[in-house]
Every structure is written in C-alpha cells, then in structure tokens.
Design an enzyme around this catalytic site. Structure first.
Site, mmCIF file in Angstrom:
data_model
loop_
_atom_site.group_PDB
_atom_site.id
_atom_site.type_symbol
_atom_site.label_atom_id
_atom_site.label_comp_id
_atom_site.label_asym_id
_atom_site.label_seq_id
_atom_site.Cartn_x
_atom_site.Cartn_y
_atom_site.Cartn_z
ATOM 1 N N LYS A 102 13.814 35.247 29.569
ATOM 2 C CA LYS A 102 12.505 34.958 29.472
ATOM 3 C C LYS A 102 11.998 34.261 28.327
ATOM 4 O O LYS A 102 11.335 33.215 28.415
ATOM 5 C CB LYS A 102 11.528 36.164 29.850
ATOM 6 C CG LYS A 102 9.914 35.913 30.015
ATOM 7 C CD LYS A 102 9.197 36.925 29.429
ATOM 8 C CE LYS A 102 9.229 37.093 28.057
ATOM 9 N NZ LYS A 102 8.210 38.023 27.526
ATOM 10 N N CYS A 159 -4.104 41.155 39.541
ATOM 11 C CA CYS A 159 -3.037 41.830 40.162
ATOM 12 C C CYS A 159 -2.266 42.706 39.318
ATOM 13 O O CYS A 159 -1.260 42.399 38.832
ATOM 14 C CB CYS A 159 -2.098 40.861 40.737
ATOM 15 S SG CYS A 159 -0.838 41.468 41.858
ATOM 16 N N CYS A 205 -6.973 44.347 45.106
ATOM 17 C CA CYS A 205 -6.563 43.780 46.186
ATOM 18 C C CYS A 205 -7.757 43.496 47.141
ATOM 19 O O CYS A 205 -7.873 42.460 48.016
ATOM 20 C CB CYS A 205 -5.516 44.682 47.078
ATOM 21 S SG CYS A 205 -4.125 44.704 46.119
ATOM 22 N N CYS A 254 -9.308 39.932 46.030
ATOM 23 C CA CYS A 254 -8.334 39.238 45.671
ATOM 24 C C CYS A 254 -8.144 38.144 47.092
ATOM 25 O O CYS A 254 -8.147 38.614 48.178
ATOM 26 C CB CYS A 254 -6.911 39.611 45.741
ATOM 27 S SG CYS A 254 -5.372 38.510 45.747
ATOM 28 N N CYS A 309 -0.731 38.346 51.405
ATOM 29 C CA CYS A 309 0.057 39.327 50.655
ATOM 30 C C CYS A 309 0.368 40.450 51.422
ATOM 31 O O CYS A 309 -0.387 41.380 51.611
ATOM 32 C CB CYS A 309 -0.606 39.487 49.204
ATOM 33 S SG CYS A 309 0.085 40.544 48.244
#
Length: 213
Positions: free
Chosen positions: A119, A189, A196, A199, A205
């Site tokens: 990363k 998130c 949620c 969102c 999702c």
C-alpha cells in the site's frame, strides 16, 4: 458524497504532508516518511508529526544523525511509534548508502525497505514519482470494496483486495480509488456504525441493503 472533499484525508492525507518547496529528493523522502507514519494512525496525527519533523529538518542526513529518543519525541503519538523510529532509522540509512540519499523509484524496491508494504509503495510511487504502479489499498479501501461487493469473493487482506480490484477496474481509475474511498470511510462507511441509512449507495450495496431493510 465525496464532492465537497472535506474529509481528513483531503487536507491532511499523506499527499498533503510533504514540503513541495524543498529539494526534489527531500520532498520524495517526505512522501515516504509520511506514509510510514500513517500506518494505523489518523491523518491529523500523521500531519502534525510531519510538521514537527520538517521543522526539525526532514532530510536523510539529518535523520541519520538524529538520536532515537529525539526522533521518538518528534513522531509521538503516531501508532507504534517505537517500531516506526526503528523502521525510519534503518530505512534512512539504506537510502543514504544505496540510493544516494533519494528513495527507490519502483514499488518493488520500496517494498524491500523496513516497514514499507505494498500500500505504502504504490501510494509513494504516485505521490513521490508521479507514477501509477498500482492501487493503494488500506483498511478503508479493503473494507468498503468488500461491503460493495467489488471483489468476486470476500478478501481477507488489503493485498488480496488490491489484486482483485486491479483485475477488473480500468487503470485510468486506479489513481482516485484510495482518496475517494478513504474519505468515504472516514465520514460515512465507518468500520463501526456506518451511515447506511443516509448513504446514496444503500440500494446498490449488499451490505447497505441488509442494514436498511
């Protein structure tokens, strides 16, 4: 949901930490050090530590001569600061001896440095060298990709998620994935109690649909 660019990563992320007025090799060194400090550390804490380091003198020769106690005081309270002191000192010595005080110019070489993983390497290639070598997948990208079903099968590690994402996501979009998802993870998130219900992705999702129905 990310159009306002007002998450911590947008103003204090690793790409915001380097001193762009410094010598190019020093700026690249700043990119690497900020990423090493950022592991499991909030952006604000990393950013503050970078400001202290730059005031102290964040160059390869100066960090080599900085004693461990002073370096620890400069980076505290980043997570695992004692280990990071060790990683930074070892990495900086390698940069001096093997790369003439600069940082490696490939992700493969960066991953061989103490305390540097895929990363960090891919993000460093982009921020330091302007080269897109891969998607930088941290815990936010890993978590959200799995929640959205962007990986064909649930992945257990960020590296597995990176491989899965790169297998289908067009390369021209790789650059924006990290900052886009990190900010989304910081604001909506979240790992615990994600938003949620508000969102805009909740109908798309699988994770969101299960929470709001």
């Amino acid at each position: 949901m990310r159009k306002h660019k007002n998450a911590p990563v947008d103003t204090m992320g690793c790409d915001k930490c380097p001193d762009k007025t410094a010598e190019p090799k020093d700026t690249r060194y700043h990119c690497l050090i900020s990423l090493m400090l950022s592991s499991q550390t909030k952006d604000a804490v990393t950013y503050a530590a970078m400001q202290r380091l730059q005031k102290h003198g964040l160059t390869v020769p100066n960090i080599i001569t900085t004693d461990d106690k002073t370096l620890g005081e400069l980076i505290y309270p980043v997570s695992f600061w004692k280990s990071k002191v060790n990683y930074i000192k070892k990495t900086t010595q390698i940069l001096q001896e093997e790369y003439s005080g600069d940082i490696p110019d490939t992700a493969e070489k960066l991953c061989k440095l103490p305390g540097v993983g895929p990363k960090m390497a891919h993000l460093c290639m982009k921020t330091a060298w302007g080269v897109l070598s891969g998607i930088g997948v941290d815990t936010h990208v890993h978590r959200i990709s799995n929640r959205l079903g962007w990986v064909p099968n649930p992945t257990k590690t960020p590296e597995a998620t990176r491989i899965a994402l790169e297998s289908w996501l067009p390369q021209e979009l790789w650059d924006e994935v990290n900052t886009l998802m990190v900010g989304f993870g910081q604001q909506l998130c979240k790992p615990v109690n994600p938003s949620c219900s508000t969102c805009l992705n909740n109908e798309l999702c699988p994770y969101g649909r299960a929470r709001v129905t």
